[in-house]
Design an enzyme around this catalytic site. Structure first.
Site, short mmCIF file in Angstrom:
data_model
loop_
_atom_site.label_atom_id
_atom_site.label_comp_id
_atom_site.label_asym_id
_atom_site.label_seq_id
_atom_site.Cartn_x
_atom_site.Cartn_y
_atom_site.Cartn_z
N ASN A 156 95.09 50.10 -3.57
CA ASN A 156 96.27 49.52 -2.91
C ASN A 156 97.52 49.47 -3.77
OD1 ASN A 156 95.14 47.47 -4.48
ND2 ASN A 156 95.97 45.88 -3.16
N LYS A 179 88.94 55.19 -14.29
CA LYS A 179 88.29 55.61 -13.04
C LYS A 179 89.06 54.96 -11.89
CE LYS A 179 85.30 55.81 -9.63
NZ LYS A 179 86.30 55.56 -8.57
N GLY A 232 89.48 44.89 -7.78
CA GLY A 232 88.92 45.35 -6.51
C GLY A 232 88.27 44.19 -5.78
N SER A 233 87.27 44.49 -4.99
CA SER A 233 86.69 43.46 -4.14
C SER A 233 85.84 42.48 -4.96
CB SER A 233 85.81 44.09 -3.06
OG SER A 233 84.65 44.62 -3.66
N VAL A 236 82.18 43.90 -5.43
CA VAL A 236 81.99 44.89 -6.51
C VAL A 236 82.23 44.24 -7.87
CG1 VAL A 236 82.82 47.07 -7.48
CG2 VAL A 236 82.55 46.84 -5.01
N GLY A 237 83.26 43.40 -7.95
CA GLY A 237 83.57 42.73 -9.22
C GLY A 237 82.42 41.86 -9.71
N GLU A 254 89.58 41.20 -11.51
CA GLU A 254 90.61 40.61 -10.67
C GLU A 254 90.22 40.98 -9.24
OE1 GLU A 254 93.22 39.35 -8.70
OE2 GLU A 254 94.27 41.23 -9.08
N CYS A 288 96.14 41.87 -2.73
CA CYS A 288 95.31 40.68 -2.96
C CYS A 288 96.14 39.41 -2.95
CB CYS A 288 94.50 40.83 -4.24
SG CYS A 288 95.53 41.00 -5.67
N GLN A 335 89.52 51.26 6.43
CA GLN A 335 90.26 50.00 6.43
C GLN A 335 90.66 49.62 7.85
OE1 GLN A 335 89.35 49.01 3.10
NE2 GLN A 335 90.96 47.70 3.90
N GLU A 389 88.25 37.60 3.20
CA GLU A 389 89.43 38.42 2.97
C GLU A 389 89.43 39.59 3.96
OE1 GLU A 389 89.75 40.72 -0.73
OE2 GLU A 389 91.84 40.08 -0.83
N GLU A 468 95.38 38.95 -16.44
CA GLU A 468 96.05 40.20 -16.78
C GLU A 468 97.52 39.92 -17.08
OE1 GLU A 468 94.60 42.44 -13.03
OE2 GLU A 468 94.35 43.75 -14.75
C1 UN1 Z 1 100.84 42.16 -5.87
O1 UN1 Z 1 100.44 41.62 -4.87
O2 UN1 Z 1 102.02 42.26 -6.10
O3 UN1 Z 1 94.79 44.29 -5.83
C2 UN1 Z 1 99.93 42.77 -6.83
C3 UN1 Z 1 95.79 43.60 -5.66
C4 UN1 Z 1 96.27 42.79 -6.84
C5 UN1 Z 1 97.62 43.14 -7.25
C6 UN1 Z 1 98.58 42.62 -6.35
N1 UN1 Z 1 95.38 42.97 -7.94
O4 UN1 Z 1 96.36 43.59 -4.61
#
Ligand code: UN1
Length: 498
Positions: A156, A179, A232-233, A236-237, A254, A288, A335, A389, A468
């Site tokens: 995304n 990756k 990611g999700s 998976v995380g 994240e 996210c 999606q 989500e 991050e």
């Molecule tokens: C944002 O929303 O500006 O996967 C960044 C995502 C987040 C990053 C979002 N790790 O959407």
């Protein structure tokens, strides 16, 4: 599919563009024009992951031994190259991921910002000195690279998220295997081209494309990979974190969000409606930090709903390359199906669909993965659409008696990434800041985004490991070594430390 003249892209290992071990490729197409194929990419195998790790290992001593301010020069050159290619790369993002071109340009800018910030760290990367409890002793800390780091990123933000992992990891002296999500390999190739042109030594940054299940796991399970940074999700995380933990790797994940805006009765309603629409439907809800819930204080509920639905109905839906478009297609058929499934679930659960709810068809819509901006009211906390989500343009609306009730609703989910309150009341704003369960808290602003020199990440199921960006990125991508130096020129009592 019009597959003639489709360019084949390769993996990048040890400074060479190479085919993957399977010999197979897969192609990707534009989510707004399914028939336009953008390229074909390597279906890598676990062996490719191991080759990339070996190349990174070979490059590590040279890069780790390069002074950080000199490493920074490579990043500054990458920044200039990215700036030169910004428009082309923004178009790649839009045609590959689907987001509106203005958002894609913003994403490239964000990548530039993080590269600039990380390059600056080359002249900081602070440790600290502190008095020792012993005479004639110096005590200080110094940073060292982690070693080989796996960077696993989602589709995304196919440029910005890789950049905000790669740049800090590189400035800290690590060698990387990158990756990207299998849906957005072209953006990844272009980002790697930028770093390669900037003069990054061969093997310091390696790219392998292909399925997460085999290639990603091979990286996480590889003994020579010292750390993993994943976005990611949550599903998976969680798996990556568990695998990494068993091998005592440093892991940062994240993950998802179910971000809520709380709208209090005293708020500036125009500002709030604008921010909520941008948060919920901007980037088609595929971020996210998107707003997926609004919790409205009762006295203004009807007035808010009226404004929200009127403004939402004006949004223009279409190809992200059209500058007039507000809401572009979802990034893939998968999606689109997933979002439509959630809309069905919401209806079955008894929520009230007050706007949208359809996949669009006819004309240009037949050629892309479009879903209308969708709003549900009468949502109760036990519904799946209130808890999970969705990652699409779907907003759920709740009523709250007061701030405390609203915060309770906001905190009722397993996620805790981003949050927002709209109010002019300073004491209530601070009560909110102090009690909401979210890693990022906004007042009178959308739940979206963040600045690169501030930490990004969430609580609960939204994140684990370390934040991050900001100085926290350097904390994650380096080891802190504690040094004690006894400079006395006479032998000392052996009972050194108490
Ligand atoms: C944002 O929303 O500006 O996967 C960044 C995502 C987040 C990053 C979002 N790790 O959407």
């Amino acid at each position: 599919m019009a597959t003639d003249q489709v360019r084949e892209y390769q993996n990048y290992i040890g400074g060479q563009w190479v085919n993957g071990a399977t010999g197979n490729t897969y192609s990707i197409s534009n989510p707004a024009h399914k028939s336009r194929v953008l390229g074909s990419f390597q279906v890598s195998a676990p062996q490719d992951a191991l080759d990339a790790v070996a190349a990174a290992q070979a490059a590590l001593p040279g890069w780790a031994g390069t002074p950080a301010p000199v490493r920074a020069q490579v990043l500054y050159r990458a920044l200039a190259i990215l700036e030169r290619r910004a428009d082309e790369i923004a178009r790649t993002i839009t045609t590959e991921e689907g987001k509106p071109l203005a958002d894609a340009r913003g994403e490239v800018k964000r990548a530039m910002n993080i590269i600039e910030y990380a390059a600056g760290e080359g002249r900081r990367m602070f440790g600290y000195t502190t008095p020792s409890e012993l005479p004639s002793t110096v005590a200080y800390t110094v940073r060292r690279p982690l070693g080989v780091v796996a960077i696993i990123t989602p589709w995304n933000f196919p440029i910005a998220i890789p950049a905000w992992k790669l740049a800090p990891a590189l400035i800290c002296g690590n060698a990387l295997v990158f990756k990207p999500a299998s849906g957005t390999p072209l953006s990844a190739v272009k980002l790697v081209e930028v770093f390669a042109e900037a003069g990054l030594p061969p093997g310091v940054l390696n790219l392998i494309t292909g399925p997460g299940a085999s290639v990603g796991n091979a990286l996480v399970e590889c003994a020579q990979v010292n750390a993993v940074s994943f976005t990611g999700s949550t599903e998976v995380g969680t798996d990556i974190y568990a695998r990494g933990a068993r091998l005592l790797k440093k892991v940062q994940c994240e993950m998802g969000g179910k971000n809520a805006v709380i709208l209090l009765a005293d708020a500036d309603l125009d500002k709030a409606v604008g921010g909520i629409i941008q948060g919920a439907f901007g980037s088609t809800g595929q971020r996210c930090t998107a707003t997926s819930r609004v919790i409205v204080e009762e006295p203004i509920y009807d007035q808010f709903m009226d404004r929200l639905t009127r403004s939402t109905s004006k949004l223009k839906i279409g190809d992200g390359l059209d500058p007039a478009v507000d809401v572009s297609p979802l990034s893939s058929e998968y999606q689109q199906e997933k979002v439509m499934e959630y809309i069905g679930i919401g209806a079955e659960e008894g929520a009230r669909l007050v706007m949208g709810g359809h996949a669009l068809s006819g004309g240009i819509y037949d050629d892309g993965y479009y879903v209308e901006p969708t709003i549900f009211t009468d949502v109760s906390l036990d519904m799946r659409i209130a808890q999970e989500e969705i990652f699409g343009p779907v907003l759920t609306v709740f009523k709250a008696r007061d701030l405390d009730d609203a915060v309770k609703i906001s905190n009722s989910v397993k996620f805790g990434l981003s949050s927002s309150v709209y109010t002019r009341d300073i004491p209530r704003a601070f009560r909110y800041i102090n009690t909401v369960e979210a890693g990022m808290v906004h007042v009178n602003a959308p739940t979206l985004g963040g600045e690169v020199h501030l930490p990004f990440g969430g609580l609960k199921s939204s994140g684990v490991g370390q934040r991050e960006q900001g100085v926290e990125a350097v904390d994650f991508f380096s080891e802190v070594i504690t040094v004690y130096i006894d400079y006395a020129d006479v032998p000392r009592d052996q009972a050194r430390f108490i």
